[in-house]
Motif scaffolding. Structure first.
Motif, PDB file in Angstrom:
ATOM      1  N   PHE A 256       0.468   1.966  -3.215  1.00  0.00           N
ATOM      2  CA  PHE A 256       0.995   1.082  -2.185  1.00  0.00           C
ATOM      3  C   PHE A 256       1.332  -0.305  -2.729  1.00  0.00           C
ATOM      4  N   GLN A 257       1.125  -0.479  -4.029  1.00  0.00           N
ATOM      5  CA  GLN A 257       1.631  -1.684  -4.658  1.00  0.00           C
ATOM      6  C   GLN A 257       3.137  -1.605  -4.854  1.00  0.00           C
ATOM      7  N   THR A 258       3.677  -0.372  -4.810  1.00  0.00           N
ATOM      8  CA  THR A 258       5.132  -0.176  -4.796  1.00  0.00           C
ATOM      9  C   THR A 258       5.577  -0.372  -3.351  1.00  0.00           C
ATOM     10  N   HIS A 259       6.146  -1.529  -3.070  1.00  0.00           N
ATOM     11  CA  HIS A 259       6.431  -1.935  -1.689  1.00  0.00           C
ATOM     12  C   HIS A 259       7.232  -0.889  -0.920  1.00  0.00           C
ATOM     13  N   ALA A 375      14.763   8.693  -1.060  1.00  0.00           N
ATOM     14  CA  ALA A 375      15.235   8.107  -2.320  1.00  0.00           C
ATOM     15  C   ALA A 375      14.667   6.712  -2.536  1.00  0.00           C
ATOM     16  N   THR A 376      14.671   5.890  -1.498  1.00  0.00           N
ATOM     17  CA  THR A 376      14.189   4.517  -1.624  1.00  0.00           C
ATOM     18  C   THR A 376      12.678   4.471  -1.830  1.00  0.00           C
ATOM     19  N   ALA A 377      11.961   5.352  -1.150  1.00  0.00           N
ATOM     20  CA  ALA A 377      10.505   5.329  -1.227  1.00  0.00           C
ATOM     21  C   ALA A 377       9.988   5.723  -2.601  1.00  0.00           C
ATOM     22  N   ASP A 380      11.095   4.000  -7.392  1.00  0.00           N
ATOM     23  CA  ASP A 380      10.442   3.073  -8.328  1.00  0.00           C
ATOM     24  C   ASP A 380       8.950   3.330  -8.509  1.00  0.00           C
ATOM     25  N   VAL A 381       8.474   4.486  -8.060  1.00  0.00           N
ATOM     26  CA  VAL A 381       7.065   4.829  -8.249  1.00  0.00           C
ATOM     27  C   VAL A 381       6.806   5.080  -9.739  1.00  0.00           C
ATOM     28  N   LEU A 385       2.304   8.442 -11.367  1.00  0.00           N
ATOM     29  CA  LEU A 385       1.883   8.591  -9.970  1.00  0.00           C
ATOM     30  C   LEU A 385       2.853   9.428  -9.147  1.00  0.00           C
ATOM     31  N   VAL A 386       3.863  10.018  -9.801  1.00  0.00           N
ATOM     32  CA  VAL A 386       4.885  10.754  -9.054  1.00  0.00           C
ATOM     33  C   VAL A 386       4.279  11.921  -8.287  1.00  0.00           C
ATOM     34  N   GLY A 387       3.368  12.680  -8.920  1.00  0.00           N
ATOM     35  CA  GLY A 387       2.755  13.811  -8.232  1.00  0.00           C
ATOM     36  C   GLY A 387       1.963  13.380  -7.012  1.00  0.00           C
TER      37      GLY A 387
END
Length: 447
Positions: A256-259, A375-377, A380-381, A385-387
């Protein structure tokens, strides 16, 4: 990353299985009146045929997303599709409503195993500047599956029987298994542990909330129902606390640090709540209140599916070029307008053909919501942490679907007998306006 041509073939193979599992959530809704009549089920039991699938589909997603990281997304996908297909075959021969509900629970678990894997694979095999287009295809499948379900289901139920709805999954499942085994590459796996205790807590938390919402109308909202609801909410709080202490959290809080991920995961809940729950009241309204056949009721939803499929890939490409959130805002606003118009028409008992207008708007808004949001969410992860991100994102969508189905089911059961059937269905759909409004507010914060 792999060569782009092969990446698109892999995506196509994965999309077939994804389509089948998500198709189920609306396909079976059309068959519920026939299932109820044939197996002598109560309204509550018939609602559980859909609700139990959504429940066993949604709850394990945090774990199944991590299973893909550890054992390989391709392998977990294949196991999930095998379970889903075998359970569908068991549904075909169900002799009682209880048998059918159990088989549906197993089928939902199979869908849960395979569902998080495509989104994780997309972000590993496509270049950063191509993920919007690839996610657009994924979103077209994810959103349109629910829209085509009533069409296909109406024809199968009307021309053959409700059992044909489950039989169609068997050949599609086999084809998906062959295609994925052939086209999807084996990707490097991680060795991270899985926090099974957190998974058990999340299971009990969601189960408590859904059981309370689903059984409340039948049990009269007594002490046991409220205990289940309060216990479920407490379980959610406990789960979040456990993630701060776990060495291998199912929901790493640094996600959740990825806004934009935080915004997208919140707003997808509202989409899941709405898109995967409104088909039941719509189909019941058209067939019961307006007296249409299952085939004709299904055909009325054809424009919704076509518009969503055509628009989603185009919208996905625009996401790579336009400012984040621009399309999402239009999509959520359009969906709110669609649901509002549908409520007014059902409550006013207008000619069923007027329903086509909000149906068309729903198809367009689906395309403008799902693809940009996904796509937006996830764009940039961080790669490691993609999984987890895919698992939580899909969990948010599916928990929204579970809560939506349970909530709308509860409203329908409480309203039927108090007001006219059409008004009861309209009141159920009106509930979706609250999570959609929250989603609209959220996507205005995309950066």
């Amino acid at each position: 990353m792999i060569e782009e041509r092969r990446a698109w073939k892999a995506l196509g193979a994965l999309s077939l299985g994804l389509f089948v599992t998500l198709l189920d959530q609306s396909l079976v809704a059309v068959a519920l009146p026939a299932i109820r009549a044939d197996l002598g089920a109560t309204l509550n039991q018939s609602v559980w045929v859909s609700a139990v699938y959504l429940l066993t589909f949604a709850v394990p997603l945090l774990i199944t997303g991590r299973l893909g990281d550890r054992y390989g997304q391709r392998n977990v996908y294949l196991v999930g599709m095998a379970v889903f297909t075998l359970a569908a075959a068991a549904c075909v021969f169900a002799p009682s409503i209880e048998w059918l509900i159990v088989a549906r629970a197993v089928q939902g678990f199979g869908g849960s195993l395979l569902n998080p894997q495509p989104l994780s694979i997309i972000h590993r095999i496509f270049a950063h500047d191509r993920r919007g287009a690839a996610t657009g295809v994924w979103s077209a499948v994810a959103s349109s599956a629910g829209l085509f379900g009533p069409v296909i289901g109406g024809m199968l139920v009307g021309w053959i029987s409700w059992r044909a709805v489950f039989l169609v999954y068997v050949p599609l499942g086999v084809i998906s298994l062959v295609m994925v085994a052939r086209y999807v590459p084996k990707l490097p796996t991680g060795t991270s542990k899985i926090d099974w205790l957190s998974g058990a807590v999340s299971l009990l938390a969601v189960l408590g909330i859904v059981l309370a919402l689903q059984q409340g109308p039948e049990l009269g909202w007594g002490p046991l129902v409220w205990a289940s609801l309060i216990g479920g909410i407490a379980g959610v709080v406990l789960f979040v606390w456990m993630q701060t202490k776990s060495k291998a959290p199912l929901m790493p809080l640094r996600l959740f640090q990825t806004h934009n991920f935080a915004i997208g995961a919140f707003s997808i809940f509202g989409l899941g709540f709405t898109v995967y729950s409104v088909n039941l009241p719509i189909m019941l309204y058209l067939q019961t209140a307006q007296g249409l056949s299952s085939q004709l009721a299904g055909v009325m939803l054809v424009p919704m599916g076509i518009i969503s499929v055509v628009m989603s890939p185009l919208v996905g490409r625009l996401v790579d070029r336009l400012a984040p959130g621009m399309i999402s805002r239009v999509g959520f606003a359009t969906m709110i307008g669609s649901m509002s118009l549908m409520v007014v028409m059902m409550v006013s008992n207008v000619s069923p053909w007027w329903i086509v207008i909000p149906i068309v708007l729903l198809g367009a808004s689906n395309a403008m919501c799902f693809a940009p949001n996904s796509a937006t969410a996830l764009r940039d992860v961080p790669q490691d942490l993609v999984g987890s991100a895919s698992g939580f994102y899909n969990t948010s969508r599916q928990v929204g679907a579970v809560v939506g189905a349970a909530t709308l089911g509860a409203v329908m059961q409480m309203a039927v007998g108090t007001v006219s059937f059409g008004v009861a269905m309209g009141l159920a759909i009106a509930v979706t306006l609250v999570p959609l409004a929250c989603g609209l507010f959220a996507v205005t914060r995309f950066k």
